[in-house]
Design an enzyme around this catalytic site. Structure first.
Site, PDB file in Angstrom:
ATOM      1  CG  PHE A   3      56.592  75.512  30.594  1.00  0.00           C
ATOM      2  CD1 PHE A   3      55.698  74.740  29.865  1.00  0.00           C
ATOM      3  CD2 PHE A   3      57.944  75.180  30.536  1.00  0.00           C
ATOM      4  CE1 PHE A   3      56.131  73.668  29.096  1.00  0.00           C
ATOM      5  CE2 PHE A   3      58.384  74.119  29.768  1.00  0.00           C
ATOM      6  CZ  PHE A   3      57.479  73.355  29.047  1.00  0.00           C
ATOM      7  CE  LYS A   4      59.541  71.088  30.940  1.00  0.00           C
ATOM      8  NZ  LYS A   4      60.795  70.394  30.748  1.00  0.00           N
TER       9      LYS A   4
END
Length: 471
Positions: A112-113
């Site tokens: 997700f980063k």
């Protein structure tokens, strides 16, 4: 839009100043001086927007057009998401038993980063090109941040990135996603310590204001406001995907379950809530449960040691973004936050004031999951849906399976299961590995060791000085 330190000892800065900072000079974290409030009409208008369009709308509140014109901002965000594999950038999987999984992992590193860091990398490049400036980026990682940060700036001529990873405590794939990037501006250090120990030399270098200024140090960890800002969009997208209708009054509630390590993502959720999004927030952790204890009992205190778990990216004892949440809930009381955080930094123990704890427990619910719980959730999800969860997503699924719900619920999925083969095998499941990940094992690697007993901060100083001399 001005940004102030949570501890109140630093002059306000604009978005560019917050972007190019790590910790504020007084040790605090930058936050917007005021949080915009959105009305029902805005929420209804936004409900049909795509994820990238929501990111653009939200960023335009926090980045004034005088600093980045709106058309330029839109172009930067489009460029940031151009390498994502899914046409919608993020995707909601609707599974049995009301389990909604928001897949935030369709970027280059399957985590997700990539969402926030790809945007942050574009923002950095925009300002650096205008000012012909060079920066040195310092990043500590427990698994996914390092590779996402590297991908966001690799090959850029005006940025060098120094990444510290905990040797042997990431998965092999996470480590290879960092050590196989052979670029002149990428410097990876394999440290013989855990995630919290890695943060110490980074804090030390940022605390040396003269050194940080001379060498233009900045952070891409979630101390950086830009990452929090982009992540606010997760909550709006999740809400609009899961809310049954926006024609009722009041607007319907949606519960969002957030796997939590350093606390950046749940901080973004608290900001979305403060902006007027009708959501209930649940922060879920593994056996490193300081946030759970803080929500339940007001006990923001370290345990004796970090426990190694299947959800390794959440093996964190000092979730520094809790400071932002407490600042938000205290009504921006920087004097109180400074006092509390100085007490915590000295003793590593803190009992929240009763009023602040009450506000925290009204804002967040919480849950912790053991490795057994994680394996159980991974197995059940596969049995019922033929859907593989990463162990971090499984922490959220465990909450879903163990807690009945009366309103729509969405679990945020921070990483692809493909990155956590050992956890899948532990659950008796068969990993499904994309070819890009399989190829990593045959690639050349490069990293420098940081041994116990070395002065890690001094090693980093030397490397940063040496790199900067080449400019």
């Amino acid at each position: 839009m001005e940004y102030v330190s949570t501890r109140g000892g630093t002059r306000a800065v604009d978005f560019e100043g917050a972007l190019f900072s790590g910790y504020a000079p007084d040790g605090g974290l930058f936050m917007p001086k005021c949080i915009p409030s959105l009305g029902r009409d805005t929420l209804q208008r936004w409900s049909s927007l795509s994820y990238p369009e929501l990111v653009k709308e939200l960023c335009s509140f926090f980045i004034p057009a005088t600093l980045v014109p709106r058309n330029a901002l839109d172009e930067l965000i489009d460029r940031a998401f151009s390498r994502f594999r899914h046409k919608n950038v993020v995707h909601l999987s609707r599974l049995k038993d009301g389990l909604n999984i928001l897949e935030l992992w369709h970027g280059v590193t399957y985590a997700f980063k990539d969402l926030s860091l790809s945007c942050t990398g574009q923002f950095l490049q925009y300002f650096l090109e205008k000012k012909q400036k060079h920066v040195n980026i310092l990043v500590g990682t427990s698994g996914d941040t390092g590779s996402s940060a590297i991908e966001s700036v690799r090959g850029q001529k005006n940025m060098d990135i120094f990444v510290l990873l905990p040797k042997g405590l990431c998965t092999q794939i996470q480590e290879l996603q960092m050590t196989t990037v052979i670029e002149d501006n990428v410097h990876v250090f394999a440290a013989h310590g855990n995630s919290d120990e890695i943060d110490e030399p980074i804090k030390e270098l940022f605390a040396d204001v003269d050194f940080a200024g001379k060498y233009n140090l900045m952070s891409l960890n979630s101390v950086n406001w830009s990452r929090i800002m982009v992540q606010i969009a997760h909550y709006f997208y999740a809400y609009f995907q899961c809310a049954p209708s926006l024609d009722t009054s009041p607007l319907p509630m949606v519960e969002i379950v957030v796997p939590t390590g350093g606390g950046g993502n749940i901080t973004a959720g608290c900001i979305a809530q403060k902006m007027g999004l009708p959501i209930r927030l649940v922060t879920v952790v593994n056996s490193n449960d300081i946030i759970h204890r803080t929500v339940q009992n007001g006990d923001f205190s370290l345990a004796e040691s970090v426990k190694a778990t299947l959800a390794s990216a959440m093996d964190i004892q000092e979730p520094y973004n809790v400071e932002r949440i407490l600042w938000l809930l205290s009504g921006s009381d920087s004097h109180l936050i400074k006092t509390l955080m100085e007490q915590f930094n000295t003793s590593k123990r803190l009992k929240l004031p009763e009023d602040l704890h009450r506000k925290l427990s009204e804002t967040l619910a919480s849950c912790s999951a053991s490795d057994q719980d994680i394996v159980g959730a991974m197995w059940r999800c596969w049995e019922e849906n033929q859907y593989l969860l990463c162990p971090h997503s499984a922490v959220a699924a465990h909450y879903h399976y163990s807690q009945p719900h009366s309103i729509p619920r969405c679990c945020l999925a921070p990483a692809s299961a493909a990155k956590f083969q050992d956890a899948l095998l532990r659950a008796g499941l068969v990993p499904q590995i994309p070819p890009e990940i399989t190829a990593l094992t045959a690639m050349e690697t490069r990293s420098s060791p940081l041994e116990r007993g070395q002065d890690w901060a001094q090693v980093l100083r030397g490397q940063i000085e040496a790199v900067t001399q080449q400019w």
